[in-house]
Design an enzyme around this catalytic site. Structure first.
Site, PDB file in Angstrom:
ATOM      1  CD  GLU B  59      -1.573  -2.355   1.801  1.00 25.60           C
ATOM      2  OE1 GLU B  59      -0.376  -2.475   2.124  1.00 25.60           O
ATOM      3  OE2 GLU B  59      -2.417  -3.254   1.975  1.00 25.60           O
ATOM      4  CG  HIS B 128     -11.793  -5.075   7.369  1.00 32.76           C
ATOM      5  ND1 HIS B 128     -10.821  -5.542   8.192  1.00 32.76           N
ATOM      6  CD2 HIS B 128     -11.456  -5.482   6.125  1.00 32.76           C
ATOM      7  CE1 HIS B 128      -9.941  -6.219   7.486  1.00 32.76           C
ATOM      8  NE2 HIS B 128     -10.296  -6.193   6.220  1.00 32.76           N
TER       9      HIS B 128
END
Lengths: 334, 324, 329
Positions: B59, B128
């Site tokens: 990322e 999440h």
């Protein structure tokens, strides 16, 4: 090994001289002015920086680290504007907004300096990505130190450059030669083992040997251009004793290039470094011994460079601080 | 006029951008999510497959790849999927992309668009369910876009890709199935223009992203109680259209700010601060903030529901501001 | 009966150990199948990532550990939890978000933390468990212990910078970490070869001087042997090892994934290498257990899981007051 042509060697030397005298002037400015920020000087790295800059063509891009002054000068930026930026003045390369650690001269492909370890390496991969997409034929250069390879993002960037075949020349200035406290704590036996495991072609060069550096970097850049694949060059360097300056200092003194022929006259605490590692003295000696120039000619060149730095200093000192209103401008592009 | 769901509209906006600009490129996959709307991405792959790359799970480097490419002339669209994955790239978003135009004194810009899915989603659990846009907004240099309808999504996506600044398009994945008529042709929706999603006269509910939909539901409920709720969708958090918000509060005198970010230093806080500091005298009652309480988002459904700033909480907040 | 995995003398051809590992693999297989059905019926909130097919790596590695050793797992971690001794009903309850779950229902499948069994937890962030394991190893060393820490991650995490950083630190400080990559060929829906540079995965560990091997992850005996060597190496203070287990997930990335990216022929070939089939063959060939006994073990496993599912389905969800507990210590 064959050496570069006389013209090329002189050009490299000219750039190295600019870089060295620039940094020495930075120290003087820091000593005589109160300006904020520390500077990370490129003294001792000039052969590498100049060789990299000479391998760049119009349209190529380079991303560097906080140890960037040498590169920006080697790439041809105006020294007066560079001094002004380091001092936070209005006429600086970044209008006073970036400072030493973020020098930028986009007209010369000198994209940006990231002050975050690991910042430059992935940005350079990104630049290569854009250049490849645009089918420009240009390539991207990443300059970083050995400490960067401890960063996960460096590993990620190398992997990405390899799998996507990005035209990047990764330039690792390893100034932690054995015997000194290293910046990198990498477990690898050699730094280049990491890119090699990712199928990136690697080269090793003595970063203080200007002739070797010139050839290796030119060849490496050519290789990136023709194959379109990344290349990793590790340039080993012995760290300059003033490399981590808290207070502006001249530990090795103002460089006297005539000492190149009289090394036994070198004295002082850091005589060893001067005699063994100073790339400027090594280059001076090589040029004279190979008949490329003579000491008189080189001293004349040196005088011109010193004069330029004095004039640039005056320019910077005369530049006012930016108007406070510009602090609030330029956050967004229109 | 064709009907599109929000996913299709986002993709349509992207496709127009890729057609318009050969420098536009896509990094990432799963742009239309993994739910029932995911097939909307197929159009993109069919027409522009060669301009899409599927990156490794890296990322930080991917953010920097997009930023560096943008600085060197490309126009990347970088898709992360779940917003919290981009936390690995905080440094790259904030220290590099957001800063470069300012610190280079305008020599360089980073016209990169990041795309994220945020929010409480049903069983996402503590790692999440993040909605990071308040944190991104608490930093200059980023544009932050939160589409809540298909029509908005297409136009805002076009503007994001055309913008010369780093733009974060952040989407609650639960909105991807919303459907409405969307113009087939190319069009832009400018940033910094809030939208009155429902006109009303008694209470101004200012919201963004999924909270807009919840607010509209709340407004329907309150209509039966004779309370007329005006719902303002800010559409972009940075730049923020404070004028439209103030105009509404000057009309109604009552304000509820609702959003999915956390209460402390969240979007709802900023919305209220922007009104109180500029139009205090317009307020007839104390504004109310509806946001997530300061706990990680728990997994179990009743616990997750308890932290969710949903419709019922908005209804209660509107009733409170009407008490005086 | 203790449901955890007890290590024997260490010889991998010890019949009892093989039997025990087979039993645990069966339990994992049927646990996952039970979860799959529960998810299909809507009883599982959120997404769930099943590990059917990967049982040999889960069980073989953990069989080489002692109870005091740590593991850190990933989002496909039910098998790790079970192999490390998690009580089945409490694990299932956590996945269903019930109050009796291992974490009170607040964490779910992706964050099952079970410190009583030194399980640092499953993890929703790719590579998230890697630094946790390295940290646990550092802590163990600080208190003068030779506890070993295993971190599990998938092939998708191979390109995470964080893995590079932790391998490096484990190498320079000789931390007792075993890095285990469960290579099932896909990071979500992306084939590993498309995104992973370099000719050799073990080469990525060897760069740091870390002993690195790639093995057949469908062969529980082979996995156990490799793990035993790595654990002994770590416990002796020599530092980390890197084991890449080639394996395959029979299901999708998560329940509901249609798996269109998988090649049919390749899938068929992997199904023939089902770790349970292989293990059963070994048990029969070495005479450790009869086919009948093995079949009975499977029935026991199915019964165990069905009973757990019944109990958990009826179990209560957490009360809203539980929400504010444990935010701060």
């Amino acid at each position: 090994m064959t050496k570069p042509s006389h013209t090329e060697r002189l050009e490299l030397f000219r750039r190295m001289l600019h870089m060295r005298r620039f940094e020495e002037m930075v120290i003087r400015l820091a000593q005589s002015h109160e300006y904020t920020g520390r500077q990370h000087l490129h003294i001792g790295h000039e052969a590498t920086g100049a060789a990299v800059a000479m391998a760049m063509r119009d349209g190529d891009k380079i991303h560097t680290t906080h140890r960037n002054h040498g590169y920006v000068i080697a790439c041809g930026a105006d020294p007066g504007r560079a001094f002004a930026e380091i001092m936070g003045r209005r006429d600086g390369l970044n209008g006073g907004k970036g400072g030493s650690w973020h020098l930028c001269d986009a007209t010369r492909g000198f994209q940006s300096t990231s002050a975050m370890v690991g910042g430059s390496i992935a940005l350079a991969a990104g630049a290569a990505f854009a250049l490849k997409l645009a089918k420009s034929g240009n390539i991207s250069f990443a300059h970083f130190g050995d400490g960067t390879l401890d960063e996960g993002v460096a590993y990620e960037a190398l992997n990405i450059a390899s799998i996507y075949e990005l035209p990047v020349l990764f330039v690792c200035e390893n100034n932690s030669k054995a015997g000194q406290r290293p910046s990198s704590m990498l477990a690898a036996a050699r730094l280049q083992d990491v890119p090699a495991a990712l199928q990136i072609h690697c080269e090793l060069v003595d970063g203080a040997d200007s002739d070797a550096a010139q050839i290796v970097f030119q060849n490496a850049a050519d290789r990136v251009r023709t194959t379109g694949r990344p290349v990793f060059v590790e340039a080993t360097l012995e760290r300059w004793p003033g490399s981590h300056q808290v207070k502006a200092d001249f530990p090795t003194g103002v460089t006297d290039i005539s000492l190149a022929l009289n090394l036994d006259k070198v004295e002082g605490k850091h005589a060893d470094w001067i005699k063994r590692s100073d790339p400027l003295l090594r280059a001076t000696r090589a040029l004279i011994e190979d008949g490329v120039s003579d000491l008189v000619g080189l001293l004349e060149l040196d005088a011109k460079v010193n004069k330029l730095m004095e004039e640039s200093r005056s320019f910077a000192e005369a530049s006012p601080f930016p108007d406070v209103s510009v602090a609030f401008t330029g956050v967004f592009a229109s | 006029m064709p009907q599109m769901n929000l996913a299709e509209a986002l993709i349509d906006g992207l496709i127009w951008s890729l057609r318009a600009d050969p420098r536009a490129t896509i990094i990432g996959r799963g742009i239309a999510g993994h739910g029932p709307e995911h097939a909307a991405e197929d159009r993109l792959k069919q027409e522009f497959g060669s301009r899409i790359i599927d990156p490794p799970t890296s990322e930080a480097a991917v953010a920097q790849l997009g930023t560096g490419a943008a600085m060197a002339g490309a126009r990347p669209f970088v898709h992360y999927g779940t917003a919290v994955f981009a936390y690995e790239a905080w440094n790259q978003f904030i220290n590099e992309a957001a800063n470069i135009h300012y610190m280079s004194n305008g020599q360089l810009s980073a016209p990169v668009t990041f795309h994220l899915f945020h929010g409480i989603r049903g069983g996402g659990g503590p790692q999440h369910s993040g909605s990071p846009y308040a944190m991104y907004a608490n930093n200059p240099g980023l544009e932050i876009v939160l589409p809540t309808s298909p029509r908005d999504a297409k136009g805002l996506m076009r503007s994001a890709m055309a913008s010369n600044n780093p733009t974060i398009v952040i989407q609650n994945a639960k909105l991807l199935g919303l459907t409405e008529d969307v113009p087939a042709e190319d069009y832009y929706i400018p940033f910094g223009k809030a939208d009155v999603k429902r006109a009303g006269k008694d209470v101004s509910v200012i919201a963004c992203s999924r909270s807009v939909i919840d607010a509209l539901e709340a407004a329907a409920i309150l209509e039966n109680e004779d309370v007329s709720v005006e719902v303002i969708d800010i559409r972009t958090l940075a730049p923020l259209d404070v004028d439209t918000i103030i105009a509404s509060v000057e009309k109604t005198g009552r304000m509820v700010a609702v959003d999915e970010t956390y209460e402390i230093c969240g979007v709802a806080s900023e919305l209220i601060a922007s009104v109180v500091t500029r139009a205090f005298s317009a307020l007839k009652s104390q504004p109310v903030r509806v946001a997530r309480p300061m706990t990680p988002v728990p997994f179990s459904p009743p616990l997750e529901a308890a932290v969710n700033p949903g419709t019922q909480k908005i209804v209660e907040a509107c009733r409170r501001v009407c008490l005086r | 009966m203790k449901k955890g995995l007890k290590t024997q003398n260490g010889a991998s051809d010890d019949g009892q150990l093989m039997l025990s590992m087979h039993r645990t693999m069966l339990r994992i297989r049927h646990f996952e199948e039970t979860i799959r059905k529960l998810a299909a019926s809507g009883a599982v909130p959120g997404l769930v990532h099943l590990c059917a097919g990967q049982e040999a790596t889960n069980v073989g590695i953990i069989a080489a550990l002692e109870e005091r050793d740590f593991i850190a797992s990933h989002h496909r971690g039910h098998g790790h939890c079970i192999a490390k001794g998690a009580p089945i009903e409490e694990l299932m309850a956590e996945i269903l978000g019930k109050a009796s779950g291992l974490c009170g229902g607040r964490s779910g499948s992706m964050h099952v933390i079970d410190m009583d069994r030194r399980n640092l937890g499953t993890n929703g962030i790719v590579g998230g468990g890697i630094p946790l394991a390295a940290g646990a190893a550092l802590a163990a060393r600080s208190r003068g212990s030779d506890d070993v820490c295993v971190c599990f991650f998938g092939d998708g995490a191979l390109n995470q910078g964080l893995l590079h950083e932790c391998m490096n630190m484990a190498a320079i400080w000789k931390l007792a970490v075993v890095f285990v990559c469960e290579n099932n060929g896909y990071g979500e829906f992306t084939a590993i070869d498309d995104v992973t540079a370099g000719p050799s995965m073990p080469g990525r560990g060897k760069v740091f001087g870390i002993p690195s091997v790639m093995i057949d992850g469908m062969d529980v005996q082979a996995v156990y042997d490799a793990a035993r060597r790595a654990v002994a190496y770590a416990r002796a203070g020599k530092g980390p090892s890197f084991i890449i287990c080639n394996t395959w997930r029979f299901g999708g990335h998560h329940v509901g994934d249609k798996q269109e990216y998988k090649d049919d022929d390749i899938t068929k070939a992997w199904l023939l290498r089902d770790p349970l089939l292989k293990s059963a063959k070994v048990l029969a060939a070495t005479g450790v257990a009869s086919a009948k006994a093995i079949a009975q073990m499977e029935i026991d496993a199915i019964t165990e899981m069905m009973a757990a599912a019944d109990a958990v389905r009826r179990a209560p969800e957490p009360a809203p007051q539980a929400l504010l507990e444990h935010i701060y210590g």
